[in-house]
Enzyme design. Structure first.
Site, PDB file in Angstrom:
ATOM      1  N   ASP A   1      19.135  -0.208  37.048  1.00 47.98           N
ATOM      2  CA  ASP A   1      18.535  -1.199  36.141  1.00 47.98           C
ATOM      3  C   ASP A   1      17.284  -0.572  35.516  1.00 47.98           C
ATOM      4  O   ASP A   1      16.416  -0.047  36.231  1.00 47.98           O
ATOM      5  CB  ASP A   1      18.159  -2.458  36.927  1.00 47.98           C
ATOM      6  CG  ASP A   1      17.701  -3.569  35.993  1.00 47.98           C
ATOM      7  OD1 ASP A   1      18.549  -4.388  35.620  1.00 47.98           O
ATOM      8  OD2 ASP A   1      16.504  -3.580  35.636  1.00 47.98           O
TER       9      ASP A   1
ATOM     10  N   ASN B   1      11.377  -3.568  24.771  1.00 44.66           N
ATOM     11  CA  ASN B   1      11.871  -4.233  23.555  1.00 44.66           C
ATOM     12  C   ASN B   1      10.737  -4.917  22.800  1.00 44.66           C
ATOM     13  O   ASN B   1      10.641  -4.821  21.564  1.00 44.66           O
ATOM     14  CB  ASN B   1      12.926  -5.278  23.910  1.00 44.66           C
ATOM     15  CG  ASN B   1      14.321  -4.675  24.008  1.00 44.66           C
ATOM     16  OD1 ASN B   1      14.587  -3.672  23.357  1.00 44.66           O
ATOM     17  ND2 ASN B   1      15.168  -5.261  24.823  1.00 44.66           N
TER      18      ASN B   1
ATOM     19  N   ASP C   1      17.629  -0.175  22.231  1.00 47.30           N
ATOM     20  CA  ASP C   1      18.988   0.372  22.058  1.00 47.30           C
ATOM     21  C   ASP C   1      18.991   1.881  22.260  1.00 47.30           C
ATOM     22  O   ASP C   1      19.915   2.436  22.872  1.00 47.30           O
ATOM     23  CB  ASP C   1      19.513   0.041  20.662  1.00 47.30           C
ATOM     24  CG  ASP C   1      19.878  -1.426  20.517  1.00 47.30           C
ATOM     25  OD1 ASP C   1      19.921  -2.126  21.550  1.00 47.30           O
ATOM     26  OD2 ASP C   1      20.109  -1.875  19.382  1.00 47.30           O
TER      27      ASP C   1
ATOM     28  N   GLU D   1      20.718  -4.413  30.681  1.00 45.77           N
ATOM     29  CA  GLU D   1      20.182  -3.065  30.863  1.00 45.77           C
ATOM     30  C   GLU D   1      20.605  -2.485  32.207  1.00 45.77           C
ATOM     31  O   GLU D   1      19.957  -1.611  32.762  1.00 45.77           O
ATOM     32  CB  GLU D   1      18.651  -3.087  30.746  1.00 45.77           C
ATOM     33  CG  GLU D   1      17.918  -3.804  31.851  1.00 45.77           C
ATOM     34  CD  GLU D   1      17.744  -5.288  31.602  1.00 45.77           C
ATOM     35  OE1 GLU D   1      18.560  -5.866  30.847  1.00 45.77           O
ATOM     36  OE2 GLU D   1      16.809  -5.880  32.171  1.00 45.77           O
TER      37      GLU D   1
END
Lengths: 530, 62
Positions: A402, A410, A419, A445
């Protein structure tokens, strides 16, 4: 094809249909002298009864000898007997209707030609021979007085002329019809060949299977000494010489083998010509390095190409096709090349289908952003890996990764940066995991890695942690990993994922950017208590 | 026909030649065409049409 036509029984007119037509013609021919007797009074040299009674008797024999319920062998013998009777009848009515100068010679011509076309060519020749014998006998009997001479004006010259014209006619018709029939049979054979190939190709699931099918067709049906099918993928062109990867299937007399070839295709060689030509290429293979590897020692070859839409090219290479059974092979029959073109085009469309299915299957199992497997692929791969490991008594490790503080990444750097981070980790998993490992995006993620027996899960996870730290992405990027293993932490996919998830949660709680190995579940107490 | 038979017997020279030619032909005639594929390899009867399956009786499934 050009081998002696292998007549398929189902492509022939049935025996019973043929016999029905033969019977119809025989009855008509038997009736014709009766009609001639009635219509041509000047030709009568016998009484009405002497013509009608044999006609009725012969017609009855004809009907009896065309009985369909007999076995084939007996039917042919009985038919032969009936034709002998027909011959005697024609000889008799020849005597009754003014001999060679009367109408019967013409009726006999109709009779033998009809039998030649309706029964078989050999039957036509046989009947002509029998008719000739009977004719000579009748003539001889009339000459020596055994039979009354009904046509004194007809001499040996008339007899010879009639026999000559009869034989020329029968042999010409038989030869011409045989040539036509052979050509029709070949075309039907080619058509059947392509139909069967199409049906077989439909069952193929890979391009190599299609190539193997086409190569065997080239060897067995197009009569090549050896046949090869090249599935050519162009990797780009440089210096005018395309770099290609080719999967080659070679059908040779002792079996089929597969060859992989990669390199540059030199200009001017046979394969280079074939890849750029719209028509089949017929030339020597001596100067082509690719063909020298694929078909060592090949002489003259025919190359037929067909493009697979949007992908590769199928090239069928036939070594000396059609020449195996020919004494002096000079060229290649055009029909054979046409069949090769059609079969190659059919193979190319089948290869296109198999490649499309492969691409769709891959797309359906791949995560579009990261390029690793998606959740569905993970579920299938993990279940299969667990089953295999349990059946074989092997170990297996599951890693759940993770990305740490992904939401902050983000929010701080934008979703594109997020991304990019996911893509970078996906690229890492695709390229740096050991052979036999499977990686997938577990969701958001999170990633999951399945490691086979013999690969240490903890060591691999720690190496991944280090590599993620060094990835070139905006902002610091770290990953927490939970590791579980079979059989210690579970014996099913669900148990292993749960154990790895718990370990991952522990890693997060302990401060992130670390690896935590699941604690083995308690072993069942097998001791017997008293 | 009787007259022909009587005449045949009377003309012995002719009938011997006749019998040789005819007998030779009769001996071989059956072999001349019996192996022709049109006669020897063709199916005995035409291939039958393929039948449709009988209609399903929906009453049976209720």
């Amino acid at each position: 094809m050009s081998r002696s036509p292998r007549t398929r029984p189902t492509s022939l007119v049935s025996f019973s249909e043929r016999m029905a037509w033969v019977l119809l013609v025989r009855l008509l021919v038997i009736a014709m002298p009766v009609g001639a007797y009635w219509l041509l009074p000047s030709e009568r040299t016998a009484t009405w009864a002497e013509v009608v009674q044999p006609a009725v008797a012969t017609a009855l024999v004809a009907a009896a000898t065309s009985w369909k319920r007999l076995p084939r062998r007996a039917s042919i013998t009985v038919l032969g007997f009936g034709l002998l009777v027909d011959g005697v009848y024609l000889g008799w009515v020849l005597h009754c209707l003014h001999g060679l100068l009367g109408p019967v010679p013409r009726i006999a011509v109709v009779y033998v030609l009809a039998l030649t076309l309706l029964a078989s060519f050999r039957t036509g020749v046989k009947v002509t021979l029998w008719h000739s014998i009977v004719l000579v006998l009748v003539f001889e009997f009339e000459q020596v007085g055994i039979l009354p001479d009904t046509s004194p004006a007809a001499g040996p010259g008339h007899l010879r002329w009639h026999l000559l014209s009869l034989w020329v006619l029968v042999v010409t018709v038989a030869a011409f019809a045989a040539a036509n029939e052979r050509e029709l049979r070949r075309r039907r054979y080619d058509s059947d060949l392509l139909r069967r190939f199409g049906l077989d190709a439909e069952r193929c699931t890979t391009g190599t299977e299609v190539g193997s099918l086409l190569a065997v067709l080239g060897r067995d049906e197009l009569l090549a000494r050896r046949a090869a099918v090249l599935l050519v993928h162009e990797d780009g062109a440089g210096d005018g010489t395309p770099a290609v990867r080719a999967t080659c299937v070679v059908a040779q007399p002792d079996g089929v083998r597969e060859v992989r070839w990669s390199g540059r295709v030199p200009a001017g060689g046979a394969l280079s010509d074939a890849l750029t030509s719209r028509v089949p290429v017929l030339r020597s293979a001596d100067d082509d390095p690719v063909l020298a590897d694929v078909l060592p020692g090949a002489g003259r070859v025919v190359l037929v190409r067909a493009n697979v839409p949007g992908s590769s090219t199928v090239v069928l290479v036939l070594e000396e096709p059609g020449g195996r059974h020919r004494l002096r092979p000079r060229g290649v029959p055009q029909r054979l090349v046409t069949t090769a073109e059609q079969a190659t085009a059919q193979a190319a469309s089948t290869v296109a289908r198999t490649e499309l299915v492969d691409r769709l299957r891959t797309a359906a199992a791949t995560d579009g952003l990261t390029g690793v497997g998606n959740r569905r692929a993970l579920d299938q791969a993990l279940a299969a890996a667990v089953d295999d490991a349990r059946n074989a008594g092997r170990n297996l490790s599951v890693l759940l990764l993770d990305l740490d503080h992904f939401k902050r990444l983000n929010d701080t750097h934008g979703h594109e940066a997020g991304d990019d981070a996911l893509r970078a980790v996906g690229g890492l998993l695709r390229t740096e995991l050991p052979v036999g490992a499977f990686s997938a995006r577990y969701g958001g993620e999170e990633f999951c890695v399945v490691l086979p027996d013999g690969v240490d899960g903890t060591v691999t996870a720690e190496a991944l942690c280090r590599r993620v730290r060094s990835l070139d992405v905006p902002g610091p990027l770290t990953v927490s990993v939970g590791v579980s293993s079979l059989p210690g932490d579970g014996v099913s996919a669900r148990e292993l994922l749960h154990a790895a998830d718990t370990a991952l949660y522990d890693a997060k709680r302990a401060g992130r950017d670390r690896v935590v190995v699941a604690r083995h579940r308690e072993e069942p107490d097998l001791r017997v208590t008293t | 026909m009787q007259q022909v038979a009587i005449a045949l017997v009377a003309q012995r020279q002719v009938s011997v030649g006749v019998l040789i030619v005819v007998a030779a032909f009769l001996l071989v005639q059956d072999r001349l065409d019996r192996s022709d594929p049109k006669l020897a390899a063709a199916p005995l009867v035409p291939l039958p049409d393929l039948p449709y399956e009988p209609p399903t009786n929906h009453e049976d499934h209720r």
